[in-house]
Scaffold this motif. Structure first.
Motif, PDB file in Angstrom:
ATOM      1  N   TRP A 329      -1.849 -10.161   2.164  1.00  0.00           N
ATOM      2  CA  TRP A 329      -2.090  -9.340   0.979  1.00  0.00           C
ATOM      3  C   TRP A 329      -1.795  -7.884   1.332  1.00  0.00           C
ATOM      4  O   TRP A 329      -2.388  -7.309   2.239  1.00  0.00           O
ATOM      5  CB  TRP A 329      -3.531  -9.488   0.520  1.00  0.00           C
ATOM      6  N   GLY A 331      -1.753  -5.156  -1.001  1.00  0.00           N
ATOM      7  CA  GLY A 331      -2.095  -4.280  -2.109  1.00  0.00           C
ATOM      8  C   GLY A 331      -1.358  -4.634  -3.380  1.00  0.00           C
ATOM      9  O   GLY A 331      -1.852  -5.392  -4.209  1.00  0.00           O
ATOM     10  N   ASP A 332      -0.165  -4.095  -3.536  1.00  0.00           N
ATOM     11  CA  ASP A 332       0.598  -4.349  -4.752  1.00  0.00           C
ATOM     12  C   ASP A 332       1.642  -5.442  -4.570  1.00  0.00           C
ATOM     13  O   ASP A 332       2.496  -5.643  -5.424  1.00  0.00           O
ATOM     14  CB  ASP A 332       1.281  -3.068  -5.236  1.00  0.00           C
ATOM     15  N   GLU A 333       1.607  -6.140  -3.439  1.00  0.00           N
ATOM     16  CA  GLU A 333       2.527  -7.244  -3.216  1.00  0.00           C
ATOM     17  C   GLU A 333       1.956  -8.218  -2.190  1.00  0.00           C
ATOM     18  O   GLU A 333       1.045  -7.882  -1.426  1.00  0.00           O
ATOM     19  CB  GLU A 333       3.891  -6.733  -2.742  1.00  0.00           C
ATOM     20  N   ARG A 450      -7.453 -14.234  -3.084  1.00  0.00           N
ATOM     21  CA  ARG A 450      -6.507 -13.393  -3.819  1.00  0.00           C
ATOM     22  C   ARG A 450      -5.105 -13.995  -3.772  1.00  0.00           C
ATOM     23  O   ARG A 450      -4.294 -13.772  -4.678  1.00  0.00           O
ATOM     24  CB  ARG A 450      -6.472 -11.979  -3.220  1.00  0.00           C
TER      25      ARG A 450
END
Length: 479
Positions: A329, A331-333, A450
């Motif tokens: 993971w 953050g934005d990808e 996530r």
């Protein structure tokens, strides 16, 4: 150019900022060669030997064993031209360790005793015994003392000049005590002693230290507690008495090195990634028989073969079927890795470490067995390098070797899944409609919710279980 070179603790990589000196491999006066190992240092990830940057003769060792030193701090001084004659005693030529390293000494030498490389005994030129070398002259010194350092005073005694063997060090005098018993200077005490005094309600400023350089010891604090117990108990005194109960039967272990890094990583992971753990109990009877047949093959007789080998192979094959499990993971990808650096958790004397096998998915079963054997032996010998513990993408922890059925493992930072492999036990199991004794184990898969939802996590765990239930059939079907 100065012939005395100070060797600083080098950058050990992987963002490490400090290391603990485990053992000096040389002593003052030794002649050393270029790249000769001179000190063993324990970082938060591994114990490593550091080679000498120059050839020459050891002139001074600035920090004793057991000291934690920041990267970039001088740890040793080397005379790179010992054949050039005696060293001139000048501020430009001779290195000087910090006063902090003096305060770190826990054991004062007996009068006249000499411990090579750490404590200097009676020396030529009227010098005083200190941490490194001969220390400052007791005669009038032309060199200006360092700012903030106390200067030792002693009657001047004439003496014949002698070659300097190590760096002169200003002696830090013990703090003075005023009429009320309070120290006029800073209180010298190690962190465990400060913690003990705080727990027992003792103000260190009211004590006179009996340790080296006037430092306050654990015994000083305990004597203060004993003295106060003879006074009538007030509310505050009663609290102090309760807090001191059993203090002499407590062991305090500093949190450092591998244990400190493990604690930081596990805390960060547990409260950053939302963990989910699923469990699967399987029949491994066929797998255990397959291992026996493998051990019987001539080309495998010198190979360490254990159930963990089949678990590792099962994980690698399951990743090929579910690549999202091998990801990070960001953050934005989500970064999906096309390689598997397979981590194997190993319990060592220094604590739990997780070295990994680089690009394990490309290895044959025999190559995987050899890599796992080398990984375990290196870890037990305490020789695992920081690089071997970095870059892991997926981890297996074998709790079964401790007789444990399973657990809920915490993800290593940056990884999305970790598998716990429990003990393989003979248990009653329904096999072909009848209850029979079978070899049974429980798997536990923790994953980052996530990235991995319940369906993906369940399919990944189920595939691992299917392989271990009948590995020979799975190999034919999946490869």
């Amino acid at each position: 150019m100065s012939r005395i070179k100070e060797f600083n603790l080098p950058d050990l990589g992987e963002g490490l900022t400090e290391g603990e000196i485990l053992a000096w491999l040389v002593k003052v006066g030794d002649t050393i060669e270029l790249n000769q190992p001179i000190v063993e240092v324990e970082t938060a990830k591994a114990a490593v030997e550091i080679p000498a940057k120059w050839a020459g003769q050891v002139q001074a060792i600035f920090h004793p064993e057991g000291t934690t030193v920041e990267v970039g701090t001088p740890i040793i001084a080397i005379d790179t031209d010992p054949g050039a004659g005696p060293i001139e005693s000048s501020a430009e030529e001779l290195p000087t360790p910090s006063a902090a390293s003096l305060a770190a000494v826990d054991i004062a030498p007996a009068e006249g005793a000499v411990e090579p490389g750490l404590i200097g005994g009676p020396a030529p030129g009227g010098r005083t015994a200190v941490l490194v070398g001969y220390g400052p002259r007791t005669t009038a010194a032309k060199r200006r003392p360092r700012k903030g350092a106390a200067q030792a005073t002693a009657p001047a005694t004439p003496a014949a000049p002698a070659p300097v063997v190590a760096a002169p060090v200003p002696v830090q005098a013990a703090p003075t005590v005023n009429g009320n018993g309070h120290h006029g200077g800073p209180v010298l005490a190690k962190p465990p002693v400060r913690k003990l005094a705080k727990d027992l309600g003792i103000d260190l400023r009211t004590l006179t230290g009996s340790g080296p350089l006037g430092s306050i010891t654990r015994e000083d604090v305990q004597q203060a507690v004993a003295a106060s117990s003879a006074e009538p108990l007030t509310v505050g005194a009663a609290a102090t008495s309760a807090a001191s109960f059993g203090a002499d039967r407590e062991q305090r272990i500093p949190v450092k090195g591998v244990r400190k890094l493990t604690a930081e990583n596990m805390s960060r992971s547990a409260f950053t990634a939302p963990h989910v753990t699923e469990f699967l109990t399987i029949d491994m009877t066929r797998a255990m028989k397959a291992l026996d047949r493998l051990r019987g093959r001539r080309e495998w007789r010198d190979v360490r073969v254990s159930p963990l080998l089949l678990v590792a192979k099962a994980v690698l094959l399951a990743v090929k079927r579910h690549p999202m499990v091998n990801s990070t993971w960001a953050g934005d990808e989500i970064v999906v890795k096309e390689y598997v650096n397979l981590g194997i958790a190993a319990a060592t004397e220094r604590g739990l470490i997780v070295p990994n096998i680089k690009d394990a998915g490309r290895l044959t079963l025999r190559e995987l067995a050899d890599a796992m054997t080398d990984l375990v032996q290196t870890a037990k010998a305490g020789k695992t390098s920081p690089a071997a513990m970095s870059g892991g993408t997926l981890t297996i922890t074998n709790v079964g070797v401790f007789g444990v059925d399973t657990g809920t493992p915490i993800l290593p930072p940056g990884e999305s899944a970790i598998l716990a492999f429990g003990a393989v036990r003979e248990q009653p199991w329904v096999h072909k409609g009848k209850v029979k004794p079978r070899m049974v184990t429980t798997l536990a898969l923790s994953f980052d919710h996530r990235i991995i939802d319940g369906e993906l996590g369940s399919k990944f765990l189920r595939d691992i279980g299917d392989f271990l239930t009948d590995p020979e059939a799975a190999l034919l079907a999946w490869t």
